[in-house]
Design an enzyme around this catalytic site. Structure first.
Site, PDB file in Angstrom:
ATOM      1  CG  ASP A  15     -13.302  24.067  13.638  1.00  0.00           C
ATOM      2  OD1 ASP A  15     -12.856  23.187  14.389  1.00  0.00           O
ATOM      3  OD2 ASP A  15     -14.246  23.870  12.855  1.00  0.00           O
TER       4      ASP A  15
ATOM      5  CD  GLU B 247      -7.630  20.388  16.571  1.00  0.00           C
ATOM      6  OE1 GLU B 247      -7.601  20.622  15.350  1.00  0.00           O
ATOM      7  OE2 GLU B 247      -8.527  20.799  17.326  1.00  0.00           O
TER       8      GLU B 247
END
Ligand SMILES: *[C@@H]1O[C@H](CO)[C@@H](O)[C@H](O)[C@H]1NC(C)=O
Ligand SMILES: *[C@@H]1O[C@H](CO)[C@@H](O)[C@H](O)[C@H]1NC(C)=O
Ligand SMILES: *[C@@H]1O[C@H](CO)[C@@H](O)[C@H](O)[C@H]1NC(C)=O
Ligand SMILES: *[C@@H]1O[C@H](CO)[C@@H](O)[C@H](O)[C@H]1NC(C)=O
Ligand SMILES: *[C@@H]1O[C@H](CO)[C@@H](O)[C@H](O)[C@H]1NC(C)=O
Ligand SMILES: *[C@@H]1O[C@H](CO)[C@@H](O)[C@H](O)[C@H]1NC(C)=O
Ligand SMILES: *[C@@H]1O[C@H](CO)[C@@H](O)[C@H](O)[C@H]1NC(C)=O
Ligand SMILES: *[C@@H]1O[C@H](CO)[C@@H](O)[C@H](O)[C@H]1NC(C)=O
Length: 906
Positions: free
Chosen positions: A483, A486
């Site tokens: 998770d 980015e």
């Protein structure tokens, strides 16, 4: 030296593609913006050397645009290159004196590499040492080739441009004749006039229609970002690739292999104007010509997804904030009691101590998950696997050092992303406050300091392997949920900010949210393979790759599972994908189909969204409809946000009517799982999608090209869901040329075209396409149990009463390298002239012996069947169902790995 016979034509006459409206003004749709910032005026425009003319019809068209002599000219002779292809040197046209942002390269080169008959690579570079994406593009399946599907034409008048033309139709799949070619240090642009408006792909963003709309000068920005999918923003992944269906139905896929902040502008020419802020132009064209071939060639180039662990294709349950092992257990218990299958249980942040990744809350103060290790082991005996979320961001607080091994060892092994001065980059994320009082929303300024793992460093892979092994000794997880990669941070740049330079503040920023350091690391910070300015959008990709390599040895010859939020071309090789923090809205239910079909193009067929939505509280109706659709996502997971007002949205938390609906839909998923599994096998060996739009099978059907409210699993299983509130019927499209049969009773759609289907609360419409044979298996509460059950076949006949299919089977756990040695079962299935035959192609998986092929459902027979012969012997256990005369054969008891023939006589 081997040169391929690719026809190249040099046209030194004006090509006449630019339609001039009046003496001065270029037609709106053909303009290329010359002034990229807000507030263009005639004065600003002309001062730059651009042409000014207010747009005549289209208010969105730029008034300030490039003159036709802007660009580069051919400089010197065209040379052949050893790999096969041509090199053309170019010099900036003396007539064009316009610079978008400065630092234009005066001399550049265009390379055409004729990789194969299907694949052309075009590389445009200024021949300096610029960043190139470290993705290994696999060699083409058939290198060389003598009959390329493409030829190239170029011109030099008034400036250099080229066309890549499909030989069979003359369609220009890549055409730069509108002009606009720019190569500057921090701004590169190429304008591709395209042969149709049937374009799909480019991500990651939320698209409201699958087919691109070229009429609105819309920008698709690309830069990986932790942001909820709300319209056309750049979100978690970066996929500079699209697939286009040409006017004759031939299809190509194009990849722009670049990882900088970038964007595609869709103009009514129609064109894709591609702009990026660094690297170079490295363009791969995959000529298909069918949609599945074009996409499959792309998948083979970037690397397909391995065959998933069979259990990961079952139903996955997840939520943030079970808050205690008791709540987690209660959810699993009620799911089982409702007869709803479950294969996977997730652990999220709440099982951790202080939200510290790689811990679980065994701390005696809170003690809410004590016993979790034993519980996970017990779940496994029942066939439920466990996946745990982990983050690449590691709490860097000094006070944790004495005992927090990931930090201590991370310092020791030197694994962090660095500031330019060599100290570790520092952002903020989850851990850091006290455990109580977490009701503050996450956001900037909240959370504690973290360092970021640099997965391009070999020492970091080794470190990850060590801490994963330690963690697995505590919690026996079967896969990792990657998770926040980015990479997300809750401060922009760094806790000490970003330096003021052209890297952190480039002269042009594509239409991304805010800027390139917004809620992430400063662009001038450093990884082993480059500065974040170039590598930012590769972060999740590099984590999936590095983590895959690191944890693989922990599983022996078994497959593991990773689920990654941030992705890039090639990510499918190491991780499945879910589409991030969606909302519990009908709109997000509808856009989920578009998003998942997109990721099937991008090379991660095992994709899904959080069923019932992550943020917000779904109504029972929405959640039930979503569970019906989600049962057919290639990756099926229900997940829910932590929230102050507690509520559950797992399938068993709803009414009996809702539970009945979910049970039925998921049981159908488990029934057709052998069919879906075969599609994953095909993806692995030759690329192609698992979930696809109707146009992928019917590219010549003008209506099908626009349908994005239905989808196919493979070529033959059509899902037509309810996507709007209150609806009890659904308008579904059935392309002509195929027969379609209702999954539940074999009733045939009488007339192709748009059909209104009834869809009461508990029902999702499912159809099987004539001409196909689908292998099935008796469902059960999880795949450990269902894999022991009997197989069956659905045989749906086409207009000439024939059908074909294939089956792949293995142990569901052993990973690809071992499969390559052939330890699997494979057969082809054929129904023709009333005879159904299975031919075994490979019979090396011992675990299949003992399993039976027991039942057949035959749809669309030309007449009532009265006699059935099994290998010549009469078999009497069958019945005919109305409507549709579906024939059901039972108790065949054939070894599933045998060659057999079943004859159906009128
Ligand atoms: C080109 O642009 C530069 C800088 O704007 C200017 O100094 C120069 O005179 C221009 N040359 C021509 C030929 O227009
Ligand atoms: C621990 O579980 C109890 C009982 O379910 C709950 O009230 C409490 O909020 C939980 N604590 C944390 C830190 O999640
Ligand atoms: C889970 O719930 C079942 C049924 O209530 C119970 O028997 C079992 O002990 C529980 N397990 C845990 C770990 O709480
Ligand atoms: C549990 O965590 C709290 C808060 O960090 C700490 O004060 C306490 O000492 C810990 N207890 C144990 C047994 O580790
Ligand atoms: C980027 O945008 C964020 C949010 O608007 C802002 O806080 C930050 O200062 C900006 N950074 C730069 C380098 O402009
Ligand atoms: C591999 O998977 C099998 C079947 O699920 C399991 O029994 C075995 O323990 C696994 N091996 C490893 C090393 O994880
Ligand atoms: C749910 O399914 C069961 C078993 O088929 C049936 O008896 C029951 O009436 C159904 N309940 C509802 C509310 O549809
Ligand atoms: C179908 O089966 C029948 C009976 O076994 C056989 O006579 C016939 O030749 C078969 N037809 C084909 C096309 O295989």
């Amino acid at each position: 030296m081997k040169l391929k016979r690719v026809a190249v034509t040099v046209i030194l006459v004006v090509m006449g593609t630019t339609t001039v409206l009046s003496q001065e003004c270029l037609s709106d749709s053909l303009r290329i913006n010359c002034y990229l910032w807000e507030g263009a005026t005639q004065e600003l425009c002309e001062a730059k050397g651009c042409t000014w003319c207010p747009s005549s019809m289209d208010e969105l068209a730029p008034s300030c645009y490039l003159p036709p002599n802007y660009g580069y000219n051919i400089d010197g002779p065209i040379s052949e290159i050893p790999e096969g292809g041509y090199r053309i040197n170019l010099k900036r046209s003396p007539a064009s004196n316009i610079s978008y942002v400065g630092a234009d390269s005066e001399e550049i080169s265009t390379f055409f590499y004729f990789d194969s008959d299907e694949r052309l690579r075009i590389k445009i570079t200024d021949n300096t040492d610029r960043f190139e994406v470290p993705l290994e593009i696999k060699p083409p399946a058939n290198p060389g080739g003598e009959n390329p599907q493409y030829r190239i034409e170029f011109t030099n008048n008034p400036v250099f441009s080229f066309k890549v033309i499909r030989v069979s139709s003359g369609a220009a799949v890549f055409d730069t004749s509108l002009g606009g070619l720019t190569f500057a240090n921090q701004f590169i642009q190429i304008v591709n006039k395209v042969p149709s408006t049937n374009g799909y792909g480019i991500g990651e963003n939320e698209q409201l229609s699958y087919r691109h709309d070229f009429s609105k000068w819309q920008v698709f920005p690309i830069y990986t970002k932790d942001d909820a999918p709300l319209g056309n923003k750049n979100v978690y992944g970066a996929h500079p690739t699209y697939t286009m269906v040409e006017p004759d139905g031939s299809t190509h896929t194009i990849l722009f292999l670049n990882s900088n902040a970038q964007e595609f502008l869709l103009t009514p020419a129609p064109s894709y104007t591609y702009r990026t802020t660094g690297g170079l132009l490295d363009i791969y064209i995959f000529m298909g010509p069918t949609p599945e071939e074009a996409v499959g060639q792309y998948h083979q180039a970037v690397g397909p997804q391995p065959i998933p662990a069979y259990w990961s294709l079952g139903f996955n349950l997840c939520r943030w904030n079970y808050n205690s092992i008791g709540n987690m257990n209660a959810t699993i218990e009620r799911t089982r009691e409702a007869g709803i299958p479950q294969d996977v249980q997730f652990g999220d942040l709440d099982i951790m101590f202080d939200w510290l990744t790689f811990t679980y809350d065994s701390n005696a103060t809170y003690n809410n998950f004590s016993g979790l290790p034993e519980f996970i082991r017990e779940l496994k005996t029942r066939g439920i696997h466990f996946i745990q979320s982990v983050n690449a961001q590691i709490s860097s607080e000094e006070r944790r050092l004495p005992w927090y091994e990931p930090l201590r060892l991370g310092h020791e092994m030197d694994v962090w992303v660095k500031r330019p001065n060599g100290t570790p980059s520092t952002g903020t994320l989850w851990p850091g406050g006290e455990h109580e009082g977490w009701d503050k929303p996450a956001g900037p300024g909240f959370g504690g300091p973290v360092h970021f793992t640099d997965f391009s460093r070999p020492s970091a892979i080794e470190w990850w392997r060590i801490i994963c092994a330690q963690y697995r000794d505590v919690l026996d997880w079967d896969g990792l949920w990657l998770d926040m990669n980015e990479p997300a941070s809750w401060v922009s740049g760094d806790v000490v900010g970003c330096a003021d330079n052209l890297i952190n503040h480039p002269p042009y920023t594509p239409g991304i949210t805010n800027n390139i350091s917004d809620l992430t690391i400063c662009p001038d910070h450093v990884q082993d393979y480059g500065i974040l300015y170039n590598t930012h959008s590769l972060y999740g990709w590099s984590q999936a790759r590095g983590s895959f390599e690191a944890i693989k040895p922990l599983f022996g010859t078994n497959r593991t599972f990773q689920l990654s939020r941030s992705t890039f071309p090639g990510s499918g090789q190491w991780a499945a994908h879910w589409l991030g923090d969606n909302f519990s809205t009908w709109g997000n239910l509808a856009s989920s189909l578009i998003g998942i079909m997109g990721f099937n193009l991008f090379g991660t067929p095992q994709s899904g969204v959080d069923i019932c939505g992550f943020y917000g509280r779904p109504s029972e109706e929405l959640c039930t409809r979503w569970l019906q659709v989600g049962a057919f996502y290639p990756y099926s997971r229900n997940h829910n946000v932590r929230s102050t007002s507690e509520f559950d949205q797992d399938p068993a938390s709803w009414s009996e009517a809702s539970r009945n609906s979910t049970r039925e839909a998921l049981m159908i998923r488990y029934t057709i799982l052998p069919y879906m599994y075969n599609l994953f096998y095909i993806h692995r060996v030759r690329g192609g999608t698992v979930m696809r739009a109707l146009w992928a099978e019917f590219p010549g059907d003008q209506v099908a090209l626009g349908v994005d409210t239905q989808f196919l699993i493979g070529p033959a299983f059509l899902v037509s869901p309810v996507l709007t509130e209150g609806a009890t019927e659904v308008e579904a499209y059935f392309p002509e040329g195929s027969r379609w049969f209702a999954y539940r009773n074999g009733a045939e759609i009488e007339e192709a075209g748009s059909v209104i289907l009834t869809a009461p609360f508990g029902v999702i419409n499912l159809h099987v396409r004539g001409g196909y044979i689908l292998p099935t298996q008796e469902p059960a509460l999880n795949t450990m149990l269902s894999r022991q059950n009997a197989f069956g076949l659905i045989v749906a006949l086409d207009g000439s009463y024939a059908a074909r299919g294939e089956m792949y089977w293995d142990d569901g756990v052993t990973h690809a390298e071992v499969q390559d040695e052939g330890v699997y079962f494979r057969s082809t299935l054929l129904y023709i002239d009333g005879n159904l035959t299975q031919t075994v192609v490979n019979d090396a998986y011992q675990g299949i012996s003992g399993l039976e092929m027991d039942s057949i459902r035959l749809f669309g027979a030309p007449s009532i069947i009265s006699t059935i012969l099994l290998n010549g012997e009469e078999h009497t256990d069958f019945e005919i169902h109305l409507p549709g005369n579906e024939l059901r054969v039972h108790n065949l008891n054939i070894p599933v790995n045998s060659n057999y023939m079943i004859t159906f006589l009128p």
